[in-house]
Write a protein that holds these residues in place. Structure first.
Motif, PDB file in Angstrom:
ATOM      1  N   VAL A 171      -4.149   0.481   3.483  1.00 26.11           N
ATOM      2  CA  VAL A 171      -4.404  -0.994   4.026  1.00 26.11           C
ATOM      3  C   VAL A 171      -4.488  -0.908   5.579  1.00 26.11           C
ATOM      4  N   ALA A 172      -3.325  -0.558   6.150  1.00 29.10           N
ATOM      5  CA  ALA A 172      -3.352  -0.563   7.567  1.00 29.10           C
ATOM      6  C   ALA A 172      -4.454   0.405   8.347  1.00 29.10           C
ATOM      7  N   GLU A 173      -5.095   1.587   7.654  1.00 28.87           N
ATOM      8  CA  GLU A 173      -6.095   2.065   8.065  1.00 28.87           C
ATOM      9  C   GLU A 173      -7.476   1.466   8.079  1.00 28.87           C
ATOM     10  N   ILE A 174      -7.573   0.683   6.911  1.00 28.06           N
ATOM     11  CA  ILE A 174      -9.040  -0.313   6.611  1.00 28.06           C
ATOM     12  C   ILE A 174      -8.922  -1.439   7.523  1.00 28.06           C
ATOM     13  N   ALA A 175      -7.645  -1.949   7.702  1.00 27.07           N
ATOM     14  CA  ALA A 175      -7.540  -2.940   8.537  1.00 27.07           C
ATOM     15  C   ALA A 175      -7.889  -2.783  10.032  1.00 27.07           C
ATOM     16  N   ALA A 176      -7.574  -1.565  10.527  1.00 36.79           N
ATOM     17  CA  ALA A 176      -7.880  -1.125  11.654  1.00 36.79           C
ATOM     18  C   ALA A 176      -9.548  -0.949  12.089  1.00 36.79           C
ATOM     19  N   CYS A 177      -9.708  -0.341  10.970  1.00 34.08           N
ATOM     20  CA  CYS A 177     -11.372  -0.028  11.009  1.00 34.08           C
ATOM     21  C   CYS A 177     -12.216  -1.014  10.771  1.00 34.08           C
ATOM     22  N   ALA A 178     -11.764  -2.026  10.138  1.00 34.23           N
ATOM     23  CA  ALA A 178     -12.413  -3.220   9.801  1.00 34.23           C
ATOM     24  C   ALA A 178     -12.286  -4.516  10.794  1.00 34.23           C
ATOM     25  N   HIS A 179     -11.274  -4.135  11.569  1.00 33.58           N
ATOM     26  CA  HIS A 179     -10.844  -5.200  12.541  1.00 33.58           C
ATOM     27  C   HIS A 179     -10.208  -6.436  11.920  1.00 33.58           C
ATOM     28  N   LEU A 180      -9.878  -6.304  10.748  1.00 32.21           N
ATOM     29  CA  LEU A 180      -9.125  -7.434  10.039  1.00 32.21           C
ATOM     30  C   LEU A 180      -7.512  -7.248  10.121  1.00 32.21           C
ATOM     31  N   ASP A 181      -6.872  -8.559   9.639  1.00 30.09           N
ATOM     32  CA  ASP A 181      -5.304  -8.305   9.314  1.00 30.09           C
ATOM     33  C   ASP A 181      -5.061  -7.617   7.902  1.00 30.09           C
ATOM     34  N   GLU A 182      -4.003  -7.269   7.628  1.00 35.50           N
ATOM     35  CA  GLU A 182      -3.749  -6.544   6.237  1.00 35.50           C
ATOM     36  C   GLU A 182      -4.014  -7.642   5.067  1.00 35.50           C
ATOM     37  N   ASP A 183      -3.411  -8.838   5.222  1.00 36.51           N
ATOM     38  CA  ASP A 183      -3.582  -9.612   4.129  1.00 36.51           C
ATOM     39  C   ASP A 183      -5.039  -9.993   3.900  1.00 36.51           C
ATOM     40  N   ASP A 184      -5.970 -10.101   4.749  1.00 38.91           N
ATOM     41  CA  ASP A 184      -7.564 -10.074   4.561  1.00 38.91           C
ATOM     42  C   ASP A 184      -7.934  -8.690   3.762  1.00 38.91           C
ATOM     43  N   VAL A 185      -7.483  -7.732   4.215  1.00 40.47           N
ATOM     44  CA  VAL A 185      -7.682  -6.505   3.491  1.00 40.47           C
ATOM     45  C   VAL A 185      -7.450  -6.312   2.034  1.00 40.47           C
ATOM     46  N   ARG A 186      -6.243  -6.865   1.932  1.00 39.81           N
ATOM     47  CA  ARG A 186      -5.725  -6.996   0.171  1.00 39.81           C
ATOM     48  C   ARG A 186      -6.504  -7.959  -0.214  1.00 39.81           C
ATOM     49  N   THR A 187      -6.804  -9.029   0.335  1.00 43.14           N
ATOM     50  CA  THR A 187      -7.777 -10.130  -0.543  1.00 43.14           C
ATOM     51  C   THR A 187      -8.908  -9.471  -0.610  1.00 43.14           C
ATOM     52  N   ALA A 188      -9.562  -8.667   0.147  1.00 51.13           N
ATOM     53  CA  ALA A 188     -10.931  -8.216  -0.131  1.00 51.13           C
ATOM     54  C   ALA A 188     -10.853  -6.768  -1.182  1.00 51.13           C
ATOM     55  N   LEU A 189      -9.945  -6.197  -0.986  1.00 49.21           N
ATOM     56  CA  LEU A 189      -9.545  -5.170  -2.150  1.00 49.21           C
ATOM     57  C   LEU A 189      -9.681  -5.816  -3.382  1.00 49.21           C
ATOM     58  N   GLU A 190      -8.917  -6.909  -3.697  1.00 51.46           N
ATOM     59  CA  GLU A 190      -8.923  -7.358  -5.084  1.00 51.46           C
ATOM     60  C   GLU A 190     -10.363  -7.943  -5.366  1.00 51.46           C
ATOM     61  N   ALA A 191     -10.969  -8.405  -4.311  1.00 50.62           N
ATOM     62  CA  ALA A 191     -12.446  -8.864  -4.672  1.00 50.62           C
ATOM     63  C   ALA A 191     -13.287  -7.576  -4.894  1.00 50.62           C
ATOM     64  N   LEU A 192     -13.184  -6.451  -4.943  1.00 54.43           N
ATOM     65  CA  LEU A 192     -13.964  -5.511  -4.933  1.00 54.43           C
ATOM     66  C   LEU A 192     -14.593  -5.375  -6.336  1.00 54.43           C
ATOM     67  N   ASP A 193     -14.050  -5.667  -7.245  1.00 56.95           N
ATOM     68  CA  ASP A 193     -14.249  -5.621  -8.820  1.00 56.95           C
ATOM     69  C   ASP A 193     -14.858  -6.884  -9.218  1.00 56.95           C
ATOM     70  N   CYS A 194     -14.985  -7.908  -8.535  1.00 52.93           N
ATOM     71  CA  CYS A 194     -15.425  -9.404  -8.978  1.00 52.93           C
ATOM     72  C   CYS A 194     -16.806  -9.254  -9.291  1.00 52.93           C
ATOM     73  N   CYS A 195     -17.665  -8.341  -8.799  1.00 50.29           N
ATOM     74  CA  CYS A 195     -19.167  -8.543  -9.360  1.00 50.29           C
ATOM     75  C   CYS A 195     -19.337  -8.205 -10.675  1.00 50.29           C
ATOM     76  N   ALA A 196     -18.242  -7.921 -11.556  1.00 51.46           N
ATOM     77  CA  ALA A 196     -18.404  -7.619 -13.033  1.00 51.46           C
ATOM     78  C   ALA A 196     -17.487  -8.005 -13.712  1.00 51.46           C
ATOM     79  N   ALA A 197     -17.621  -8.261 -14.820  1.00 47.27           N
ATOM     80  CA  ALA A 197     -16.245  -8.838 -15.656  1.00 47.27           C
ATOM     81  C   ALA A 197     -16.581  -8.205 -17.134  1.00 47.27           C
ATOM     82  N   LEU A 198     -15.336  -7.866 -17.658  1.00 50.22           N
ATOM     83  CA  LEU A 198     -15.246  -7.318 -19.036  1.00 50.22           C
ATOM     84  C   LEU A 198     -15.514  -8.470 -19.978  1.00 50.22           C
ATOM     85  N   SER A 199     -15.979  -8.141 -21.408  1.00 47.64           N
ATOM     86  CA  SER A 199     -16.224  -9.225 -22.394  1.00 47.64           C
ATOM     87  C   SER A 199     -14.728  -9.369 -22.965  1.00 47.64           C
TER      88      SER A 199
END
Length: 264
Positions: free
Chosen positions: A143-171
């Motif tokens: 998370v720290a490496e992603i935050a540094a690369c994306a210029h985001l704080d770690e809380d925002d990175v965690r939120t984004a990681l949770e949203a990575l699978d939100c484009c699809a949903a299981l029946s």
């Protein structure tokens, strides 16, 4: 009517010189002639719109739909372009078309509703993951490496990681992961328990019941907790069933009114 095309150099081969046509379009009043000229300009720039749409292939949307969205963006660009500002149409149309395609992905490709800010965070984190996968292969970025690369704080990175699978949903009919008995996801969902409301109601009326006369308390207990009929209670107390009915009704009304008054 055809749009005159000159030999003026452009960054791309599919960028015609339509400057004179745009000047003419701005001078024409609404009518068949203006519409025909507008349509010719749109057709002249369609190859560019198709090229831009091609950049977004492989993201879960068909190329045909992407081309239609790009064409819609092109039409908006033609209608809004002002040649009097001195800017080339291509420099105005490209961000307009690109924005229309991105808006399509944002508004139509998410099965679950996600706030726009989270969608943007997700895109930043996904780009950072792609970059990190090339610079540190074989290592899952922290998370720290992603935050540094994306210029985001770690809380925002965690939120984004949770949203990575939100484009699809299981029946809900899909089988639970690891389930051996074939249970579906819907079988694992809970439902409201009416018993909780009953507990709250009982606790609310308990002190109010304690204020009733002993005979009335006993009648209510026999009726609602022991399940005795009104006629059986009447025999126990040596009174009429009608009297029992009136006592129960009066007690319930009194307790209800006091409970509502306490809530208010």
């Amino acid at each position: 009517m055809s749009v005159p095309v000159s030999t003026k150099r452009h960054p791309h081969d599919d960028a015609p010189d339509t400057d004179p046509a745009f000047v003419r379009l701005a001078e024409l009043p609404d009518g068949p002639e203006r519409k025909a000229l507008r349509d010719d300009i749109v057709r002249s720039w369609l190859p560019m719109a198709q090229r831009i749409a091609g950049r977004f292939r492989g993201r879960g949307e068909s190329v045909e739909d992407l081309v239609q969205v790009a064409a819609l963006g092109l039409v908006k660009a033609v209608d809004r372009y002002d040649p009097g500002r001195g800017h080339a149409f291509e420099s105005y149309a490209i961000p307009t078309i690109t924005g229309e395609i991105k808006r399509h992905f944002r508004d139509h490709m998410w099965i679950l509703h996600v706030p726009r800010r989270v969608q943007e965070l997700r895109n930043q984190v996904r780009a950072a993951l792609t970059e990190l996968s090339q610079t540190v292969p074989g290592h899952r970025p922290t998370v720290a490496e992603i935050a540094a690369c994306a210029h985001l704080d770690e809380d925002d990175v965690r939120t984004a990681l949770e949203a990575l699978d939100c484009c699809a949903a299981l029946s809900l009919d899909a089988e639970q992961p690891g389930a051996e008995d074939g249970n579906a996801l819907a079988d694992a969902l809970g439902e409201p328990d009416a018993g909780f409301d009953l507990v709250v109601d009982r606790e609310a009326v308990k002190p109010l019941l304690g204020e009733l006369p002993e005979r009335e308390r006993t009648i209510l207990y026999l009726r609602f907790f022991r399940g005795m009929t009104q006629s059986r209670i009447a025999e126990e107390f040596g009174i009429s069933q009608m009297h029992v009915s009136r006592l129960i009704s009066t007690c319930c009304h009194t307790v209800r009114e006091q409970a509502l008054a306490d809530v208010a």
